[in-house]
Design an enzyme around this catalytic site. Structure first.
Site, PDB file in Angstrom:
ATOM      1  N   SER A 108      -7.965  -6.941  -3.144  1.00  0.00           N
ATOM      2  CA  SER A 108      -6.653  -7.414  -3.998  1.00  0.00           C
ATOM      3  C   SER A 108      -6.749  -8.726  -4.128  1.00  0.00           C
ATOM      4  CB  SER A 108      -5.477  -7.094  -2.921  1.00  0.00           C
ATOM      5  OG  SER A 108      -4.142  -7.034  -3.774  1.00  0.00           O
ATOM      6  N   ASP A 132      -4.514  -0.734  -6.023  1.00  0.00           N
ATOM      7  CA  ASP A 132      -4.892  -1.618  -4.944  1.00  0.00           C
ATOM      8  C   ASP A 132      -5.792  -1.188  -3.641  1.00  0.00           C
ATOM      9  OD1 ASP A 132      -4.559  -3.926  -3.024  1.00  0.00           O
ATOM     10  OD2 ASP A 132      -2.787  -4.461  -4.003  1.00  0.00           O
TER      11      ASP A 132
END
Length: 308
Positions: free
Chosen positions: A38, A182
């Site tokens: 991320s 993500d």
């Protein structure tokens, strides 16, 4: 083989940038491998190139307008505190368009490509150092790790972007029939992957406190409640990753150096505040400096114990 691992954590990635700056510039550590999830995936290509000043400028100047082409949030100040509420118009627009997420983050992909041009990609790919980003394959419910060595420029930029797409607020991306988002939803702190790839010493920046900090309030409105619930879930994933990584490191005789945030930086890492992020970057640098000094002081004592 030495690796730098940076966890997910939204705007708190600024703290990780400060820690990494100390390790790279002050300690002059040469890494064989950079792994990020991320927000960590946004940092590591620039860190691997040694472009510290550049990524600090890029990172601390990011804001909602540079991330979202359809922003599901409205952020207001209330009694000096940032309060997140729903942008009803944009969320309803997404529903009417038949989209699966509250917002879209296509501007972030453009921002990544603008600040990581193909010349830098080619330079990085030609180096011995490997750079790996973590994504979650939602269709198979598995983590996947994408090395720069195996990607074209466009592919690698897409994986960095996908790794940072915090759903249901940002974009889901379909690639070859699989839905991706993500990396933090499956591997928030990819210590195990660094070990699997041969790392023998790993510096790990974890964008949470070592001990759980009680939340002052949970969900002032339905949207912030949803954010808080996701954060609780990600905290549990992170703890699980760290536990498994620590056990694996012990079994494989891998040295782990863990860098937690000393305090809870924010209750909402989706709010990007330039002043705060600039402060967190400096705090990360100073924290790593103090930790390094403590480790240096403790070395003679450890040697005495071992010799005894």
């Amino acid at each position: 083989m030495r690796a730098l691992v940076i966890s997910g954590g939204g705007s708190k990635g600024a703290f990780a940038g400060g820690v990494a700056q100390f390790l790279l510039e002050s300690k002059k550590i040469k890494y064989d491998m950079f792994l990020g999830t991320s927000t960590g995936s946004l940092l590591i290509p620039h860190l691997a190139l040694g472009n510290i000043d550049k990524i600090r400028r890029i990172y601390t100047n990011v804001n909602m307008r540079k991330i979202f082409n359809i922003n599901p949030f409205i952020v207001r100040k209330k009694n000096g505190i940032d309060v997140v509420s729903i942008n009803h118009f944009n969320v309803l627009l997404q529903f009417f368009r038949g989209k699966r997420t509250f917002g879209e983050s296509k501007k972030l992909r453009s921002y990544i490509k603008k600040n990581f041009p193909i010349a830098e990609f080619n330079q990085l790919k030609s180096q011995r150092t490997d750079v790996i980003v973590t994504v979650t394959n939602l269709s198979t419910n598995e983590s996947e790790y994408k090395s720069i060595k195996d990607c074209t420029y466009d592919e690698f930029c897409d994986w960095i972007w996908i790794s940072s797409n915090y759903i249901p607020f940002m974009s889901i991306v379909n690639i070859k029939g699989y839905d991706y988002a993500d990396g933090g939803f499956s591997s928030l702190v990819p210590i195990q992957e660094a070990i699997n790839r041969g790392a023998t010493e790993i510096d790990v920046v974890i964008l949470e406190t070592e001990k759980t900090v009680p939340r002052v309030a949970i969900g002032r409105n339905p949207f912030s409640l949803l954010i808080d619930l996701f954060q609780i879930e990600l905290d549990q994933i992170g703890k699980h990753n760290i536990l498994l990584g620590t056990l694996s490191a012990s079994y494989n005789n891998v040295k782990l150096n863990l860098y937690y945030t000393p305090i809870d930086l924010t209750n909402n890492a989706l709010i990007f505040n330039k002043a705060k992020m600039t402060q967190w970057w400096e705090e990360g640098f100073q924290y790593a400096l103090k930790k390094s000094e403590t480790m240096e002081i403790s070395k003679p004592f450890l040697s005495d114990e071992q010799s005894a």
